[in-house]
Design a protein around this motif. Structure first.
Motif, PDB file in Angstrom:
ATOM      1  N   MET A  95       0.787  -1.175  -0.003  1.00 56.96           N
ATOM      2  CA  MET A  95      -0.020   0.038   0.158  1.00 56.96           C
ATOM      3  C   MET A  95       0.839   1.254   0.136  1.00 56.96           C
ATOM      4  N   GLU A  96       2.126   1.381   0.746  1.00 56.68           N
ATOM      5  CA  GLU A  96       2.790   2.521   0.833  1.00 56.68           C
ATOM      6  C   GLU A  96       3.449   2.567  -0.719  1.00 56.68           C
ATOM      7  N   TYR A  97       3.903   1.525  -1.231  1.00 57.02           N
ATOM      8  CA  TYR A  97       4.569   1.614  -2.576  1.00 57.02           C
ATOM      9  C   TYR A  97       3.383   2.353  -3.629  1.00 57.02           C
ATOM     10  N   GLU A 135      -4.494  10.282   2.849  1.00 57.03           N
ATOM     11  CA  GLU A 135      -4.726   9.352   4.000  1.00 57.03           C
ATOM     12  C   GLU A 135      -5.899   8.322   3.797  1.00 57.03           C
ATOM     13  N   LEU A 136      -6.654   8.568   2.231  1.00 63.09           N
ATOM     14  CA  LEU A 136      -7.999   7.860   2.425  1.00 63.09           C
ATOM     15  C   LEU A 136      -7.700   6.990   1.039  1.00 63.09           C
ATOM     16  N   ALA A 137      -8.115   5.665   0.960  1.00 59.59           N
ATOM     17  CA  ALA A 137      -8.170   4.737  -0.240  1.00 59.59           C
ATOM     18  C   ALA A 137      -9.591   4.195  -0.216  1.00 59.59           C
ATOM     19  N   CYS A 138     -10.107   3.962  -1.354  1.00 61.37           N
ATOM     20  CA  CYS A 138     -11.543   3.493  -1.673  1.00 61.37           C
ATOM     21  C   CYS A 138     -11.242   2.206  -2.619  1.00 61.37           C
ATOM     22  N   VAL A 139     -12.153   1.460  -2.311  1.00 57.02           N
ATOM     23  CA  VAL A 139     -12.307  -0.140  -3.194  1.00 57.02           C
ATOM     24  C   VAL A 139     -13.838   0.090  -3.741  1.00 57.02           C
ATOM     25  N   LEU A 164      -8.187   0.160   8.650  1.00 56.71           N
ATOM     26  CA  LEU A 164      -9.689   0.111   8.954  1.00 56.71           C
ATOM     27  C   LEU A 164     -10.496   0.368   7.772  1.00 56.71           C
ATOM     28  N   VAL A 165     -11.467  -0.289   7.707  1.00 53.27           N
ATOM     29  CA  VAL A 165     -12.346  -0.635   6.429  1.00 53.27           C
ATOM     30  C   VAL A 165     -13.823  -0.142   6.910  1.00 53.27           C
ATOM     31  N   PHE A 166     -14.322   0.987   6.188  1.00 56.87           N
ATOM     32  CA  PHE A 166     -15.597   1.487   6.577  1.00 56.87           C
ATOM     33  C   PHE A 166     -16.412   1.883   5.368  1.00 56.87           C
ATOM     34  N   CYS A 201     -14.219   2.591   2.021  1.00 62.46           N
ATOM     35  CA  CYS A 201     -12.968   3.309   2.347  1.00 62.46           C
ATOM     36  C   CYS A 201     -12.024   2.583   3.014  1.00 62.46           C
ATOM     37  N   LEU A 202     -10.741   2.967   3.154  1.00 60.75           N
ATOM     38  CA  LEU A 202      -9.697   2.372   3.918  1.00 60.75           C
ATOM     39  C   LEU A 202      -8.785   3.474   4.343  1.00 60.75           C
ATOM     40  N   GLN A 203      -8.517   3.217   5.598  1.00 56.97           N
ATOM     41  CA  GLN A 203      -7.796   4.290   6.175  1.00 56.97           C
ATOM     42  C   GLN A 203      -6.707   3.529   7.413  1.00 56.97           C
TER      43      GLN A 203
END
Length: 209
Positions: free
Chosen positions: A62-64, A105-109, A134-136, A143-145
């Motif tokens: 994820m950092e990559y 800071e925020l990713a989405c699936v 965290l997935v919400f 969203c993922l954070q």
């Protein structure tokens, strides 16, 4: 020009042997198109992400991807398989999904073919793939954070399989080995839910703010 060449060698699938070639090639391309030209194609992005995930950790993968999103302006709030920017492909419950960063800071699936509803089971499945997150659900999006540090102030056994943990920041955390039982317990509290799974332990965070 040097910045584009260095960027391509660092992230774009090129090596130092390509420096002269890249310099000459990019010199023929308008500046506003150079970044797009050296952006790694989806095949390279996904292959390297998968390799980091398997050989190092989900967090490093994820950092990559976050580093690439910064470097090549891949941040987006348009989630579609047809949007045009490279993204990470995921297979969830036999269906095609994508992963993209919205910001630092925020990713989405997002689903290739959006489902009617976002279920706790799909949130837990994503949490199992990315245990450091965290997935919400927010505004109809998954969203993922990255989960931050926690300070526990109290732990209470609700059942033989589920603990209720009170965190210093005011959140509750339900932790256990049975997802259905966690969901049943979560429904007795009010607040926004976030899902996490690590080392076969399922967790639901309840933000009471």
């Amino acid at each position: 020009m040097t910045d584009y060449v260095d960027l391509a060698i660092k992230y774009g699938g090129y090596t130092s042997l390509d420096r002269v070639y890249l310099t000459n090639l990019l010199g023929t391309i308008p500046e506003d198109l150079r970044l797009r030209m050296i952006t790694p194609p989806p095949s390279v992005l996904n292959a390297y992400f998968a390799e980091l995930y398997q050989k190092k950790s989900p967090k490093e993968a994820m950092e990559y991807f976050l580093d690439l999103s910064r470097a090549f302006d891949l941040f987006t709030d348009e989630f579609s398989f047809d949007e045009g920017k490279p993204f990470i492909r995921l297979n969830l419950s036999g269906k095609s999904y994508g992963l993209a960063y919205v910001n630092e800071e925020l990713a989405c699936v997002f689903a290739e073919h959006p489902a009617a509803a976002i279920t706790p089971s799909i949130l837990f499945e994503i949490a199992e793939i990315f245990p450091h997150c965290l997935v919400f659900e927010k505004d109809g999006k998954i969203c993922l954070q990255e989960a931050g540090p926690e300070v526990v102030t109290k732990t209470e056994a609700l059942t033989a399989l589920t603990d209720l943990i009170t965190l210093e920041d005011g959140r509750f955390k339900l932790s256990g080995y049975n997802q259905e039982e966690l969901l049943e317990q979560a429904h007795t509290y009010s607040g926004n839910l976030s899902f996490r799974s690590e080392n076969r332990t399922a967790m639901i965070y309840i933000d009471r703010k």
